[in-house]
Scaffold this motif. Structure first.
Motif, PDB file in Angstrom:
ATOM      1  N   MET A   1       1.317  -1.004   0.142  1.00  0.00           N
ATOM      2  CA  MET A   1       0.325   0.345  -0.176  1.00  0.00           C
ATOM      3  C   MET A   1       0.929   1.510   0.228  1.00  0.00           C
ATOM      4  O   MET A   1       1.704   1.458   0.480  1.00  0.00           O
TER       5      MET A   1
ATOM      6  N   ASP B   1       1.883   5.021   0.393  1.00  0.00           N
ATOM      7  CA  ASP B   1       0.765   6.265   0.933  1.00  0.00           C
ATOM      8  C   ASP B   1       1.648   7.622   1.348  1.00  0.00           C
ATOM      9  O   ASP B   1       2.831   7.120   1.044  1.00  0.00           O
TER      10      ASP B   1
ATOM     11  N   GLY C   1      -3.942   8.091   0.456  1.00  0.00           N
ATOM     12  CA  GLY C   1      -3.293   6.933  -0.252  1.00  0.00           C
ATOM     13  C   GLY C   1      -3.035   7.022  -1.782  1.00  0.00           C
ATOM     14  O   GLY C   1      -3.858   7.781  -2.061  1.00  0.00           O
TER      15      GLY C   1
ATOM     16  N   SER D   1      -1.529   0.959  -4.635  1.00  0.00           N
ATOM     17  CA  SER D   1      -1.234  -0.799  -4.087  1.00  0.00           C
ATOM     18  C   SER D   1      -0.284  -0.838  -4.290  1.00  0.00           C
ATOM     19  O   SER D   1       0.835   0.142  -5.595  1.00  0.00           O
TER      20      SER D   1
ATOM     21  N   ASN E   1      -0.338  -4.027   5.061  1.00  0.00           N
ATOM     22  CA  ASN E   1      -1.482  -5.129   4.964  1.00  0.00           C
ATOM     23  C   ASN E   1      -1.591  -5.827   6.262  1.00  0.00           C
ATOM     24  O   ASN E   1      -0.950  -6.669   7.078  1.00  0.00           O
TER      25      ASN E   1
ATOM     26  N   PHE F   1      -5.758  -3.022  -3.490  1.00  0.00           N
ATOM     27  CA  PHE F   1      -7.425  -1.998  -2.046  1.00  0.00           C
ATOM     28  C   PHE F   1      -7.985  -1.057  -2.952  1.00  0.00           C
ATOM     29  O   PHE F   1      -7.549   0.018  -3.676  1.00  0.00           O
TER      30      PHE F   1
ATOM     31  N   MET G   1      -9.984   1.214   0.271  1.00  0.00           N
ATOM     32  CA  MET G   1      -8.853   1.859   0.832  1.00  0.00           C
ATOM     33  C   MET G   1      -8.642   2.513   1.897  1.00  0.00           C
ATOM     34  O   MET G   1      -9.209   3.853   1.890  1.00  0.00           O
ATOM     35  N   ASP G   2      -7.627   2.398   3.100  1.00  0.00           N
ATOM     36  CA  ASP G   2      -8.211   3.061   4.156  1.00  0.00           C
ATOM     37  C   ASP G   2      -6.089   3.029   4.599  1.00  0.00           C
ATOM     38  O   ASP G   2      -6.204   2.700   4.263  1.00  0.00           O
ATOM     39  N   PRO G   3      -5.506   4.438   4.145  1.00  0.00           N
ATOM     40  CA  PRO G   3      -4.295   4.591   4.429  1.00  0.00           C
ATOM     41  C   PRO G   3      -3.724   4.241   5.403  1.00  0.00           C
ATOM     42  O   PRO G   3      -2.856   4.005   5.560  1.00  0.00           O
TER      43      PRO G   3
ATOM     44  N   PRO H   1      -4.739  -0.859   5.913  1.00  0.00           N
ATOM     45  CA  PRO H   1      -5.396  -1.270   4.643  1.00  0.00           C
ATOM     46  C   PRO H   1      -5.418  -2.628   4.991  1.00  0.00           C
ATOM     47  O   PRO H   1      -4.917  -3.037   5.746  1.00  0.00           O
TER      48      PRO H   1
END
Length: 212
Positions: free
Chosen positions: A1, A3, A8, A11, A42, A108, A113-115, A118
């Motif tokens: 991920m 970031d 974000g 991936s 992840n 993601f 997608m949660d930066p 994730p």
């Protein structure tokens, strides 16, 4: 991920303990945002992060090609060691890729997608066809563009594409839009709609990326 302090980007996945693979357009976008880019592992609850110390895109990549026609692959060097790396498909597996083959994408997608923390989404699809980067039929050794139909979204750029053996055959890069000519209030215009077809870059294109 991938970031950074703004949010974000894409991936990415480990191909070596300190080396991640992603798309060239992800490198372009992260650089444009500024800040310090990091990779968040992840399912680590956001606690495992690696600073990205160098990024290198394929030298033949051309921005604005929409994922096709250009080798959209890149490598990222991190300042730590990822706990595990993927297994890349061998030459025989890559040259045998064909329509109907299984394709599995882990990454993601979009708003999922949660930066900060994730957690990857598993997506399943099929290979539609494989072509040269120009979209034309070619010999197996040059068929580097993988068309698939796993239901990916924007954040999936840079996700690994696995075959049925769990080996990485490609990097998801983009989706293909459909354009239709329509007439609205007497004026002709183009309407763009998302199609079910996605594009991946065959993993051996990474061999042309300079070490970051």
């Amino acid at each position: 991920m991938v970031d950074n302090r703004i949010g974000g980007c894409c991936s990415a996945f480990a191909v070596a303990p300190d080396l991640l693979a992603t798309n060239a357009h992800c490198v372009r976008d992260c650089r444009a945002r500024g800040g310090t880019s990091i990779a968040t592992q992840n399912d680590s609850m956001g606690k495992t992060r690696f600073r990205i110390v160098a990024m290198s895109a394929h030298p033949a990549y051309r921005s604005g090609e929409g994922g096709a026609g250009t080798p959209d692959v890149a490598l990222l060097r991190i300042d730590g060691r990822a706990p595990r790396a993927v297994t890349l498909a061998n030459d025989a597996e890559l040259r045998a890729i064909g329509p109907g083959d299984d394709a599995y994408v882990i990454g993601f997608p979009g708003r999922l997608m949660d930066p900060l923390s994730p957690s990857a989404t598993f997506l399943e699809g099929r290979i539609g066809r494989v072509t040269g980067l120009d979209g034309e039929a070619t010999t197996p050794d040059r068929a580097a563009l993988i068309q698939h139909d796993a239901v990916t979204r924007g954040g999936n750029s840079g996700s690994p594409i696995f075959n049925q053996y769990g080996h990485v055959i490609g990097i998801h890069a983009a989706h293909i839009d459909d354009e239709d000519d329509v007439t609205i209030d007497g004026r002709k215009t183009k309407v763009t709609q998302s199609s079910p077809f996605r594009i991946g870059m065959r993993i051996d294109l990474l061999q042309g990326v300079p070490a970051p």
